[in-house]
Design a protein around this motif. Structure first.
Motif, PDB file in Angstrom:
ATOM      1  N   ASP A 123     115.604  32.393 -11.911  1.00  0.00           N
ATOM      2  CA  ASP A 123     115.734  33.623 -12.701  1.00  0.00           C
ATOM      3  C   ASP A 123     115.009  33.498 -14.038  1.00  0.00           C
ATOM      4  O   ASP A 123     114.304  34.425 -14.465  1.00  0.00           O
ATOM      5  CB  ASP A 123     117.201  33.945 -12.936  1.00  0.00           C
ATOM      6  CG  ASP A 123     117.373  35.198 -13.786  1.00  0.00           C
ATOM      7  OD1 ASP A 123     117.159  36.299 -13.251  1.00  0.00           O
ATOM      8  OD2 ASP A 123     117.703  35.071 -14.986  1.00  0.00           O
ATOM      9  N   ARG A 127     111.765  35.699 -15.352  1.00  0.00           N
ATOM     10  CA  ARG A 127     111.724  36.433 -16.623  1.00  0.00           C
ATOM     11  C   ARG A 127     110.397  36.205 -17.341  1.00  0.00           C
ATOM     12  O   ARG A 127     109.868  37.103 -17.986  1.00  0.00           O
ATOM     13  CB  ARG A 127     112.846  35.952 -17.542  1.00  0.00           C
ATOM     14  CG  ARG A 127     114.221  36.476 -17.232  1.00  0.00           C
ATOM     15  CD  ARG A 127     115.113  36.207 -18.431  1.00  0.00           C
ATOM     16  NE  ARG A 127     116.488  35.931 -18.079  1.00  0.00           N
ATOM     17  CZ  ARG A 127     117.410  35.567 -18.960  1.00  0.00           C
ATOM     18  NH1 ARG A 127     117.095  35.432 -20.241  1.00  0.00           N
ATOM     19  NH2 ARG A 127     118.643  35.321 -18.574  1.00  0.00           N
ATOM     20  N   GLN A 128     109.880  34.987 -17.234  1.00  0.00           N
ATOM     21  CA  GLN A 128     108.636  34.647 -17.920  1.00  0.00           C
ATOM     22  C   GLN A 128     107.412  34.856 -17.040  1.00  0.00           C
ATOM     23  O   GLN A 128     106.307  34.514 -17.414  1.00  0.00           O
ATOM     24  CB  GLN A 128     108.714  33.196 -18.398  1.00  0.00           C
ATOM     25  CG  GLN A 128     109.827  32.966 -19.420  1.00  0.00           C
ATOM     26  CD  GLN A 128     109.820  31.548 -19.961  1.00  0.00           C
ATOM     27  OE1 GLN A 128     109.955  30.583 -19.212  1.00  0.00           O
ATOM     28  NE2 GLN A 128     109.651  31.418 -21.263  1.00  0.00           N
TER      29      GLN A 128
END
Length: 290
Positions: A123, A127-128
């Motif tokens: 996760d 996100r990055q």
């Protein structure tokens, strides 16, 4: 009555160390709070509320390293419990730098062969937009996970990543394997419907899966958007246009809906409206495949 009660002997309630820790914390007397909460932990280290309060105290003392170290120690004591992994995940980007949390979870993952670290790492990498890293951790989680509900979620996440990488063979594989777990997962059904409508060229399958998704959550705007795409791909442009217009009014900043509305209007020869919507979609698009 007031006179009698004022004359009554007052009971002095002795606060527990935990109560004293909370009061000290509320007064922002962090060193004192830490002293009392350590007393509590020394007496009974199994009480999770003691650990959570200590983590909060350490964070407010700007001791992020100490908070992460405490979480690592709890994970080592009970590597199968999700609680401490989830707390560490919550710290990422709020109280602790994401890179620091990722580094800590990678350290844990190297030493403990359990799937929670992989799940939360995937996760954080997503996100990055480090999709290959996220994919690697999800695939590793599948090797050790036997829980069908969690495996279904992993395949769904792998499908999302494959979409971002425009790897549509892997999208289909993730959908097929996820559905094979026989666990209700409306978002996976929605993904299946969208895939079969747009890439799998199978409108009957797309119709079947979007109906399953909507049966589970009939008001979900993203599922309705997929329904519009199923109609669009089946040539029902007027019906799709009406739905997309309604959805665009509800979610004007949603790039996917704007894109689908634009494509539908272009098919209906409403090119000026289509260009306006396409421009809006371009401004807000956040996914690679869009």
């Amino acid at each position: 009555y007031k006179a009698k009660t004022s004359q009554a002997p007052r009971r002095i309630v002795a606060l527990s160390p935990y109560g004293k820790a909370i009061i000290a914390y509320q007064k922002k007397e962090y060193e004192e709070a830490l002293y009392y909460i350590n007393t509590c932990i020394n007496q009974d280290s199994s009480q999770f509320q003691y650990i959570l309060l200590k983590i909060q105290v350490l964070i407010d003392m700007h001791n992020i390293t100490g908070a992460l170290a405490l979480l690592v120690s709890r994970i080592y004591k009970d590597p199968e419990s999700q609680l401490w992994y989830s707390v560490m995940h919550l710290l990422a980007g709020t109280y602790a730098p994401i890179d620091a949390v990722i580094g800590t979870l990678e350290y844990i993952n190297h030493n403990i062969k359990y799937y929670w670290a992989d799940m939360y790492l995937s996760d954080l990498y997503m996100r990055q937009r480090f999709y290959n890293n996220a994919q690697e951790h999800l695939q590793h989680a599948l090797l050790v996970c036997t829980n069908k509900v969690l495996k279904t979620e992993i395949y769904f996440m792998l499908g999302l990543i494959a979409y971002e990488l425009s790897d549509f063979c892997s999208v289909e594989y993730a959908i097929r394997e996820g559905i094979a777990q026989q666990v209700t997962h409306a978002s996976l059904y929605n993904m299946a419907a969208y895939y079969y409508a747009t890439k799998g060229h199978n409108i009957p399958k797309a119709t079947y899966y979007i109906q399953k998704a909507l049966d589970h959550d009939p008001d979900n705007i993203h599922y309705k958007d997929t329904l519009g795409m199923v109609w669009y791909k089946s040539g029902a442009y007027d019906k799709a246009e009406q739905l997309f217009d309604t959805l665009h009014i509800q979610e004007p900043a949603d790039s996917t809906i704007a894109l689908h509305a634009a494509k539908t209007k272009y098919k209906l020869e409403k090119k000026e409206e289509a260009y306006i919507l396409m421009h809006k979609a371009r401004q807000t698009a956040c996914h690679q495949h869009e």
